[in-house]
Write an enzyme that holds these catalytic residues in place. Sequence first.
Site, PDB file in Angstrom:
ATOM      1  N   HIS A  68       0.667   4.923   0.390  1.00  0.00           N
ATOM      2  CA  HIS A  68       1.626   4.217  -0.465  1.00  0.00           C
ATOM      3  C   HIS A  68       2.824   3.828   0.391  1.00  0.00           C
ATOM      4  CE1 HIS A  68       3.513   3.163  -4.353  1.00  0.00           C
ATOM      5  NE2 HIS A  68       4.631   3.418  -3.694  1.00  0.00           N
ATOM      6  N   CYS A  69       3.131   2.532   0.422  1.00  0.00           N
ATOM      7  CA  CYS A  69       4.199   2.011   1.272  1.00  0.00           C
ATOM      8  C   CYS A  69       5.427   1.717   0.413  1.00  0.00           C
ATOM      9  CB  CYS A  69       3.748   0.743   1.999  1.00  0.00           C
ATOM     10  SG  CYS A  69       5.020   0.047   3.086  1.00  0.00           S
ATOM     11  N   PRO A  70       6.549   2.433   0.602  1.00  0.00           N
ATOM     12  CA  PRO A  70       7.751   2.129  -0.186  1.00  0.00           C
ATOM     13  C   PRO A  70       8.348   0.775   0.139  1.00  0.00           C
ATOM     14  CG  PRO A  70       8.225   3.766   1.512  1.00  0.00           C
ATOM     15  CD  PRO A  70       6.743   3.563   1.515  1.00  0.00           C
TER      16      PRO A  70
END
Length: 373
Positions: A167-169
Amino acid sequence: MARIYWRFYRLPKLLYNYIKCFFHRLKYTVRSLTHNHFMDNSYAADVCMEPLFWFVDNSTYAIGPFFVIAVVVLTASVVFIAYWLGLPYWWHRNSLVCVFLVIFGNWLLLNVSFHYYMAVTTHPGYPPQGELITEAVSICKKCISPKPPRTHHCSVCNRCILKMDHHCPWLNNCVGYRNHRYFYLYMAYMIAGVSFIIIFGAELAYQEIWLTPELPDPVLEGHPVKLNKTGAIIMMTEAYYQSGVTAEPEVEHEVSPMEMWRRRAIIYMALINTGVLFALGGLLAWHSRLASKGETSIEANINKAETTRLAERGRIYINPYNFGSRKNWRLFLGLVKGRTWWRHVLLPSAHDPIGDGLTWHTVNDDVFPDEWP
């Protein structure tokens, strides 16, 4: 005749043994109600860290849009400064080179913008809900739903992701089956873009920062004085200057507010581009290595653990999705069924990835990638 002996001194010991036995029974009763055959130290640590994980997951989900806005603002500011300072500089130096740099730079900017937008807005791929998934290999403990191969649960999105990588912020999105290629190409073109600015902006930065005189020293008021050999103070009058003993005072260079803003902009560009080059460059190298081996970030840890486990038993672990570096890259970039490097990689392309994300061919399948659905 019988005798009765009162042994009151034994009463504390009997009371102690009774209380000790009572607490032992209570402890084993509670443990029997909470017994778990799979309990170990790592599981207990996960349970204790669950509140921290909950806070990180929810804060990441909440501040994700601000990360996206930050990326857009920083990229736009760098592009603005490049046009403001770089375009006039190269136009006066060599107009033909300037035209080439504008075309090449806008090609990089187009790819950066397109792939970032697609990585943010394209969902990573989700297993179908309410349908029978014959391809499922396990059940998700969080969703309580079937999990196809290479599918993992994202605690931030709170749902399963097909071929999940992480998951890439900075995208406010998961990187998975449908947008993994967009994420990778965004990083590749961003590294090419910052390298382009650093290379062709180095000379301009050198002239603006190192060759431009510094700020002038404050001007002292009053009559200048000097010290003679005896240490006495002598007033330096007009006649003293006319004698030719001293040289003419240097002409001071006044730095205008515009020059100060130019310097600050160049320093800002240097810090931003250098930071992106090293941070994003390391991440790009890591994902390039993963793509060459046909695995994701999560699968890299799983494969490493499996390799160690089987090595202890004298066996060799083989990644079932590793078809060799060349084929892995073709599958990752979707260069099958007549798709070319020039049209679908060097130019923006929204073509779909290979397959449906539910079933995956392995090295045991005797099928050439071009024949895959």
